[in-house]
Design a protein around this motif. Sequence first.
Motif, short mmCIF file in Angstrom:
data_model
loop_
_atom_site.label_atom_id
_atom_site.label_comp_id
_atom_site.label_asym_id
_atom_site.label_seq_id
_atom_site.Cartn_x
_atom_site.Cartn_y
_atom_site.Cartn_z
N UNK A 50 -27.65 35.59 -27.25
CA UNK A 50 -27.58 37.00 -27.62
C UNK A 50 -26.15 37.49 -27.44
N UNK A 51 -25.73 38.40 -28.34
CA UNK A 51 -24.38 38.93 -28.33
C UNK A 51 -24.40 40.44 -28.51
N UNK A 52 -23.35 41.06 -28.00
CA UNK A 52 -23.14 42.46 -28.30
C UNK A 52 -22.61 42.58 -29.73
N UNK A 56 -19.93 39.49 -32.50
CA UNK A 56 -20.56 38.68 -33.55
C UNK A 56 -19.60 37.67 -34.16
N UNK A 57 -18.33 38.01 -34.25
CA UNK A 57 -17.35 37.11 -34.87
C UNK A 57 -16.34 36.59 -33.85
N UNK A 58 -16.78 36.46 -32.61
CA UNK A 58 -15.90 36.03 -31.52
C UNK A 58 -15.85 34.50 -31.46
N UNK A 59 -14.73 33.90 -31.88
CA UNK A 59 -14.62 32.45 -31.91
C UNK A 59 -14.56 31.84 -30.51
N UNK A 60 -13.97 32.56 -29.56
CA UNK A 60 -13.93 32.05 -28.19
C UNK A 60 -15.34 31.94 -27.63
N UNK A 61 -16.14 32.98 -27.82
CA UNK A 61 -17.51 32.95 -27.35
C UNK A 61 -18.31 31.85 -28.04
N UNK A 62 -18.08 31.64 -29.32
CA UNK A 62 -18.77 30.57 -30.04
C UNK A 62 -18.47 29.21 -29.41
N UNK A 63 -17.23 29.00 -29.02
CA UNK A 63 -16.84 27.74 -28.38
C UNK A 63 -17.58 27.55 -27.06
#
Length: 236
Positions: A50-52, A56-63
Amino acid sequence: MKTNRWTRRAMLLLAALTVLLSGCTTYVTTQVTAFSDWSGGDATRTYAFMREPDQRNNLELTTYERIVANELATHAFRQVDSAQARYLVGLSYGIRSDVVTVAEPVYYNPWPAPYWGWGRPYDPWGPWGPFPAGYVNQSYPIFTHLLGVRITERATGKEVYNVTARNSGGESSLVRAMPYLARSALADFPLGNGVVRTVKIPLDTGAGAPNETPVPAAAPASAMAPAPASGAKAAQ
């Protein structure tokens, strides 16, 4: 929980010593704190991150999600679309820098050449000798890395697991520290409520921990069995 001034100083001093000894360090040591209301016998471990809205387009968080997903998979968790997920997994993370000053001894040799071999190969003390002549203050940067993993039930919003992993050292990159944090946070899942322990993971002395860890292909829940985190050692 807030650490008092003396506890924080002790933690930073310990981290400074870790930096000084980094040349012979073989483990990454992480403190893990878990709060749990996990019910046993759970065979359906489907989840979605889940994301704020602003993430939604945070590449660091995706990693970081990919790294955590790899560790969750070792405990029979299977990532699915959020509409079909039983659990929602949220991540929090950060890095903080401090500077620690350590008094280091300066040595001298009381027996000058030629009586004590001043700098000769067989002199065990070298040109400085075994006795400290004084101390010089040296400053070292210390970096504290943090990862939090929060698991809630999608249908009810009930929090069922909340674990925090924290370590400190000379590593200035959070992305390089993240694989160790994720593996430590989810080692021996699920931990009991209020458990605080130290996890030691062998240091990758090659190219370093990978920034992105591939997630295994999804498999039926019946074919997946929980497995301990590879290479993790825990000391209660």
